[in-house]
Design a protein around this motif. Sequence first.
Motif, PDB file in Angstrom:
ATOM      1  N   GLN A 489     -43.286 -37.833 -19.062  1.00 23.82           N
ATOM      2  CA  GLN A 489     -44.334 -37.067 -19.744  1.00 23.82           C
ATOM      3  C   GLN A 489     -44.058 -35.550 -19.708  1.00 23.82           C
ATOM      4  OE1 GLN A 489     -48.475 -38.517 -19.266  1.00 23.82           O
ATOM      5  NE2 GLN A 489     -47.710 -39.806 -17.607  1.00 23.82           N
ATOM      6  N   GLU A 491     -44.544 -33.230 -21.648  1.00 22.45           N
ATOM      7  CA  GLU A 491     -45.627 -32.402 -22.181  1.00 22.45           C
ATOM      8  C   GLU A 491     -46.728 -32.168 -21.152  1.00 22.45           C
ATOM      9  OE1 GLU A 491     -46.773 -36.687 -23.269  1.00 22.45           O
ATOM     10  OE2 GLU A 491     -44.987 -35.501 -22.807  1.00 22.45           O
ATOM     11  N   HIS A 492     -46.685 -32.932 -20.035  1.00 25.10           N
ATOM     12  CA  HIS A 492     -47.707 -32.790 -18.995  1.00 25.10           C
ATOM     13  C   HIS A 492     -47.088 -32.417 -17.647  1.00 25.10           C
ATOM     14  CE1 HIS A 492     -50.698 -34.193 -21.741  1.00 25.10           C
ATOM     15  NE2 HIS A 492     -50.189 -35.408 -21.853  1.00 25.10           N
ATOM     16  N   GLU A 493     -45.985 -31.724 -17.690  1.00 29.08           N
ATOM     17  CA  GLU A 493     -45.245 -31.383 -16.473  1.00 29.08           C
ATOM     18  C   GLU A 493     -46.119 -30.678 -15.436  1.00 29.08           C
ATOM     19  OE1 GLU A 493     -41.718 -31.850 -14.408  1.00 29.08           O
ATOM     20  OE2 GLU A 493     -42.081 -32.441 -16.489  1.00 29.08           O
TER      21      GLU A 493
END
Length: 512
Positions: A489, A491-493
């Motif tokens: 993910q 984009e959600h680091e």
Amino acid sequence: MLFDAALPHRRPAVKSEPGLFSIGTIITAANLPLDNSFASLPPAFYTRLMPTPLPAPYLVGVSAPAAQLIGLTPDDVAASLDILIGNAVPERAQPLAAVYSGHQFGVWAGQLGDGRAILFGDVAGADGPLELQWKGAGLTPYSRMGDGRAVLRSSIREFLCSEAMHALGIPTSRALSVAGSDQGIIRETMETAAVVVRMAPSFVRFGSFEHWYYRKQTDQLKVLADYVIDRFYPALRDAENPYAALLEEVTRRTAHMIAQWQAVGFMHGVMNTDNMSILGLTLDYGPYGFMEAFDANHICNHTDQQGRYSYANQPQIGHWNCYALAQAMLPLIGDVEATQAALDVYQPEFGSKMDELLHAKLGLTMLDEHFEADRTLFDDLFAILPGVDFTLFFRRLSGVRAADAGGDEPLRDLFIDRPAFDAWAERYRDRLRAEASDDVKRAVAMNQTNPKYVLRNYLAQVAIEKAQNKDFSELERLLKVLQRPYDEQPEHEQYAALPPDWASHLEVSCSS
């Protein structure tokens, strides 16, 4: 409908003709084909009652995977707001609060019971029947000095963690929804009310058995045990002593569940016997926490002044709780030796499961021929781990290369004592080479064992604070992240980063 007089202001559920749930019937939360197997037990096991309405309810969140288990879509659930908060009751519901007792912080507390939970029925799910409960739906005869309510803060925490634990592969109750109201509720401060609809095959607890044992009502104890065996463990009927077999199976499941807690750094916070599931499920999320900077003696519940439920103590407390259950079941088992034999599975089952999980977390596959050396390797790892972020360490461990230290840097950066890490990493590399470990294949397997995303307290707190201002976007986003804990993910680091400094000041208690 029975007990309507107890709920004069409730909005009526959608009416449907009972018994007509054909293939073409559209099922909604209002007309769920509910049963209530627990209500088939004698009246002494529960009190029938209605939930208490809350004013001006609003929807906070819905779990799509949980809804799917009972054949609903998120839109179906969202359209049934009055039912979610307990202002309306499904057509076939038989609401009740169960009685039980228990040991709290190791001390016999006597009668407890569903002080703020009301079971309204069970429905056929994809993997078998699921009971549905309102948590926070008002006073019951078992509320004692409480108000029967749950606050928005604790309801969001239970909702998120139930679904996060399921996604991690850990046995747990599930959470269908959270609904809120602006009605004020007093805890440490003034907060607002909320109701979680939670689901499990059963909410029977160790304390459910203790209740009848300490009241010396063996007939009722037998009724409960027979109900549990017949409904959830029917294969045990063929055992020489079904009650001893039940104790052994519950002990085994409990040992496995707690090993899974330890492996992801989860701390329950209140492992009282009334919070222990007879099915080996994680139950009653209150002051829980996921380990951040590793400390084996960490206490996630600031009410726990003596540290009874610290991370390091969870395995032995699980065993202690099984002993409490065994004491309660002894009149049914009828033999001390058979009871002890059932309990004796705990230590080997916990040890075996923990060994399996640690090997998987380190990406090791050859077990038997390296057993003693591996145990030392594990012990020495935990000796250097204090202060290191638990989740990040194991996730980054997959980047270590068997041939050289070229992949160590992201992991090494987590340590203050880097020479200690370097020395351990060399031994780990030796062990990888001993089984000719393939770096790529090992990394893939380890990343399906070591989550990248867990529900850190500060992540929950951010979602809670926004929700308290009627902004539920962060709750929705965080839930989606937690439903895929092993995926990268990118984009959600930010949800996988080290916690901010302010997070160390967060405290949760038994009112959380």
